[in-house]
Motif scaffolding. Structure first.
Motif, PDB file in Angstrom:
ATOM      1  N   ASP A  77       4.741  -3.048  -2.262  1.00 31.95           N
ATOM      2  CA  ASP A  77       3.252  -3.840  -2.585  1.00 31.95           C
ATOM      3  C   ASP A  77       3.493  -4.903  -1.361  1.00 31.95           C
ATOM      4  O   ASP A  77       2.620  -6.010  -1.527  1.00 31.95           O
ATOM      5  CB  ASP A  77       3.005  -4.455  -3.994  1.00 31.95           C
ATOM      6  N   TRP A 115      -0.414   4.382   0.938  1.00 34.19           N
ATOM      7  CA  TRP A 115      -0.510   3.170  -0.295  1.00 34.19           C
ATOM      8  C   TRP A 115      -2.062   2.824  -0.561  1.00 34.19           C
ATOM      9  O   TRP A 115      -2.998   3.050   0.253  1.00 34.19           O
ATOM     10  CB  TRP A 115      -0.003   1.846   0.172  1.00 34.19           C
ATOM     11  N   GLN A 116      -2.398   2.418  -1.845  1.00 34.13           N
ATOM     12  CA  GLN A 116      -3.741   2.229  -2.213  1.00 34.13           C
ATOM     13  C   GLN A 116      -3.423   1.193  -3.458  1.00 34.13           C
ATOM     14  O   GLN A 116      -2.383   0.987  -3.716  1.00 34.13           O
ATOM     15  CB  GLN A 116      -4.418   3.471  -2.634  1.00 34.13           C
ATOM     16  N   ASN A 117      -4.696   0.576  -3.554  1.00 30.74           N
ATOM     17  CA  ASN A 117      -4.605  -0.471  -4.876  1.00 30.74           C
ATOM     18  C   ASN A 117      -5.535  -0.369  -6.050  1.00 30.74           C
ATOM     19  O   ASN A 117      -6.045  -1.190  -6.469  1.00 30.74           O
ATOM     20  CB  ASN A 117      -4.498  -1.838  -4.311  1.00 30.74           C
ATOM     21  N   THR A 120      -4.594  -0.752  -9.432  1.00 36.92           N
ATOM     22  CA  THR A 120      -3.415  -1.631  -9.428  1.00 36.92           C
ATOM     23  C   THR A 120      -3.758  -3.104  -8.727  1.00 36.92           C
ATOM     24  O   THR A 120      -2.895  -4.178  -8.687  1.00 36.92           O
ATOM     25  CB  THR A 120      -2.515  -1.028  -8.575  1.00 36.92           C
ATOM     26  N   GLY A 121      -5.011  -3.307  -8.368  1.00 42.29           N
ATOM     27  CA  GLY A 121      -5.228  -4.414  -7.292  1.00 42.29           C
ATOM     28  C   GLY A 121      -6.919  -4.596  -7.603  1.00 42.29           C
ATOM     29  O   GLY A 121      -7.362  -4.078  -8.486  1.00 42.29           O
ATOM     30  N   GLY A 164       0.722   2.292  -6.547  1.00 40.04           N
ATOM     31  CA  GLY A 164       0.477   1.846  -5.242  1.00 40.04           C
ATOM     32  C   GLY A 164       0.916   2.642  -4.023  1.00 40.04           C
ATOM     33  O   GLY A 164       0.360   3.023  -3.164  1.00 40.04           O
ATOM     34  N   SER A 165       2.292   3.184  -4.057  1.00 41.47           N
ATOM     35  CA  SER A 165       3.024   3.691  -3.157  1.00 41.47           C
ATOM     36  C   SER A 165       3.233   5.063  -3.450  1.00 41.47           C
ATOM     37  O   SER A 165       3.293   5.378  -4.743  1.00 41.47           O
ATOM     38  CB  SER A 165       4.503   3.001  -2.810  1.00 41.47           C
TER      39      SER A 165
END
Length: 733
Positions: A77, A115-117, A120-121, A164-165
């Protein structure tokens, strides 16, 4: 010079150029089970000798384009360990990354670690809608990779358990030889807007291709020669062939005598290998080489046979080598292994650009051998051969952001070269070529070169380049809109004939450094924006980029601090009574900082404890409102005499209490004839005891007979009125 960036006037047809590249690749290829065996590696890795240059369409400061090929594909991250595109200009639907190699690579697969969020973000970065790959061909054109089994998978995403990954997703395609690969990531759309993407690692799997043979300085030189291999036992002098095969520019393959350099005995005195050079009859400017393998004992077991190759022209029967290179299980190799080739149908070599394979039998190797034949257009050259090469390839945008250096090569053919000239203004003017030169013109530039031979024959070449070495410039206008904010207008320009402004980024905050962590994240400028001024200085940071990739050095503008204080006290409010309901109204005061609200007080009139029943038992009542509300209504107010005061509040603090309103009587009480003393209610009593100069309004069950009293009075202790001075008017109906 990189052959991929050479533009030549040679009329050799594209087939022979392709044939040269293919011959170089086939040389050293192995025939095992009728397939080419190779150990692929990640040729994109930054630590390899032939590491590529990396160019991306956009990357913000907290991400890194270099992370794409740093070899670290672990889940993370850490934003600096990935290439990201959050903050790219509005409307961006695709993100691209380009690898450019100095030496060509032959590749057949590629892997992405995404990767994404979302979940998670903040959800600003999502998995892409799709992705695809392109390679650059020898003409500098981008072409999609292809293959019967080609697909571009995406990782599985579980919204109930977001991560995320993601593990690698891989695309496998027909192998291509190239100096550049381009990755295109198509953004997914959410809530009507394309979402940014992020890639932790982009791997490209294959191998570095052998160097392409240089075009011969002399058209009569050979373009390819036999790679001789010989083997011997320890202490025995090697036997090298008396002739080697060569291929000239038009073919066909032919054999010429060779004289080998002397071999000292110590070179074959112990197991190992060494190289010997040889001179070929008729080719004084060129040489050939042989690799000699030394072993204590030699095996007869053949493990692999290398590919063979040849060139011919239409209608001319190809000549194939008499022998092939065999690799033995003892680690040695020999190029003297006889082969018997199958017959060739004349139709196979009737047409230019034809490519076909011929099978051959090799004793001791059931899989045999394969020879690939290329049918090329014959070269007939009378004019000088002119080419233009540049010191570097352009950026991934197609523009040079550093002025390129051009070098002209002129090769004689039928007659010697008399002069060479160049032009950079479309041929309007010409000057003598004296060596490599810098292309200083901006915009779309055509570099032209021409060479004239002593017999009058002229050869020419030209190359189109796009040059933009100047970064855009942003004009910053700041207008103070009021005491607490400023309007910032940005006007970026890119000097003609530049590539044009692609985006302008801005950030603001308390940190003077453009990269300060306390500042707001950079945003893409679309329209004038407002900055709230504070008691501390604020800074606006601005930079623009152009389509070529030039980026302006960040400009920083200081917005001075404003001197902020608590709000002024409001003017005296107005209180009105309706039964036991009291409504208070007031006007907003001046304030250097934005108001956040008000506190309104009903204060019992002091000094009337004996004159008004129950007055001594009353206490202060308060309520609050927001900054936009300029009235307040108190319900169920007890009987008594009241005044209203207001306090204004801002981010800086509270104002003083306002002057008190005129006194009001609530319920079945009478207002005594005269103004009350300026007591704890915060009233601002004027001269002679006047409550701010206001008359008292008597309402409710007041003086019998409808008497209205106006005047000033002092209240006597014990509730008795002792008039030291009176000014009154009495009206009796």
């Amino acid at each position: 010079m990189n052959l991929n960036h050479r533009i030549s006037s040679r009329r050799r047809g594209r087939a022979i150029g392709s044939a040269l590249a293919a011959l170089a690749l086939l040389s050293g290829g192995i025939v095992a089970t009728q397939a080419v065996a190779a150990d692929d590696e990640n040729v994109a890795l930054a630590t390899t000798e032939n590491a590529p240059d990396v160019e991306v369409s956009y990357v913000p400061g907290w991400n890194s384009a270099a992370a794409l090929n740093d070899g670290d594909n672990a889940a993370t991250d850490n934003l600096s360990k990935m290439w990201g595109t959050w903050g790219a200009p509005g409307g961006t639907t695709e993100d691209t990354a380009t690898y450019t190699w100095e030496t060509p690579v032959t590749v057949s697969s590629s892997a992405l670690y995404l990767w994404q969020n979302f979940g998670t973000g903040d959800g600003g970065v999502r998995l892409p809608e799709s992705w695809n790959l392109q390679y650059q061909n020898e003409d500098g054109e981008w072409r999609p990779v292809a293959g019967d089994e080609l697909s571009y998978p995406l990782p599985d995403f579980d919204p109930e358990n977001p991560v995320g990954s993601f593990p690698a997703v891989t695309a496998t395609f027909d192998s291509v030889t190239t100096t550049a690969m381009r990755l295109t990531v198509v953004r997914s759309v959410h809530d009507g807007s394309p979402s940014a993407t992020s890639v932790i690692e982009w791997e490209v799997w294959g191998r570095t291709a052998p160097e392409e043979p240089e075009e011969p300085e002399n058209p009569d030189d050979f373009i390819l020669s036999e790679e001789v291999s010989a083997r011997t036992t320890t202490g025995a002098a090697p036997r090298l062939p008396e002739e080697v095969w060569l291929i000239d520019e038009n073919g066909p393959l032919h054999y010429e005598a060779v004289t080998w350099d002397a071999v000292p005995a110590e070179q074959y005195g112990e197991p190992g290998s060494f190289t010997v050079s040889g001179s070929v009859t008729g080719y004084p400017n060129q040489s050939v080489s042989a690799t000699v393998y030394v072993a204590d004992a030699l095996s007869d077991a053949i493990e692999e046979v290398e590919y063979a190759s040849s060139i011919t022209t239409p209608g001319v029967a190809p000549v194939l080598p008499k022998t092939v290179v065999a690799h033995y299980d003892d680690g040695t190799a020999s190029s003297e292994v006889p082969v018997e080739w199958d017959s060739i149908d004349p139709a196979a070599y009737a047409d230019v650009d034809a490519i076909f394979d011929v099978s051959g039998d090799v004793t001791g190797h059931p899989d045999g051998a394969i020879a690939t034949v290329f049918v090329v257009e014959p070269v007939v050259q009378t004019e000088p051969i002119v080419s233009i090469a540049f010191d570097e390839a352009p950026q991934g945008s197609g523009w040079y952001t550093v002025a390129p250096v051009a070098e002209v090569t002129a090769q004689p053919t039928a007659s010697p070269i008399e002069r060479v000239e160049i032009s950079t203004d479309g041929g309007a003017t010409w000057s003598a070529y004296e060596g490599p030169f810098t292309v200083t013109q901006q915009g779309d530039v055509t570099v032209m070169a021409r060479a004239q031979a002593t017999d009058g024959a002229t050869g020419a070449a030209e190359a189109a380049v796009r040059v933009d070495t100047a970064a855009p410039v942003t004009k910053i206008d700041v207008t103070r809109t009021d005491g607490t904010s400023a309007l910032v207008t940005l006007t970026p320009t890119d000097a003609e004939p530049g590539s044009g402004v692609s985006r302008t980024m801005w950030s603001d905050g308390p940190d003077e450094s453009p990269t300060g962590g306390a500042n707001n994240m950079y945003a893409t400028y679309e329209e004038p924006f407002s900055v709230q001024l504070t008691a501390e200085p604020r800074y606006v940071h601005v930079r623009s980029q152009d389509a070529a990739g030039n980026e302006e050095e960040t400009q920083t503008v200081l917005l001075p601090a404003v001197e902020q204080a608590v709000p002024d006290a409001p003017e005296a409010p107005v209180a009105e009574v309706d039964g036991h309901r009291v409504t208070v109204e007031w006007e907003a005061p001046e304030s250097s900082a934005p108001l956040t609200g008000y506190t309104v007080f009903l204060v019992p009139e002091a000094g009337l404890a004996g004159a008004v029943p129950g007055q001594g038992d009353l206490t202060e009542i308060s309520m609050t409102t927001d900054a936009d509300t300029l009235s307040a209504t108190f319900e169920d107010v007890p009987d008594g005499i009241w005044r209203a005061v207001v306090v204004a509040t801002s981010a800086v603090g509270d104002s003083e209490r306002s002057p008190a309103s005129a006194a009001v009587a609530v319920g079945d009480v009478a207002l005594p004839g005269g103004d009350g003393d300026d007591g704890d209610g915060g009233t601002d009593a004027g001269e002679d005891g006047d409550a701010g100069g206001d008359d008292l309004a008597v309402t409710g069950g007041g003086i019998a007979g409808g008497v209205i009293l106006t005047g000033l009075a002092l209240l006597a202790a014990g509730g008795l009125l002792s008039a030291r001075r009176k000014r009154f008017e009495q009206t009796v109906e």
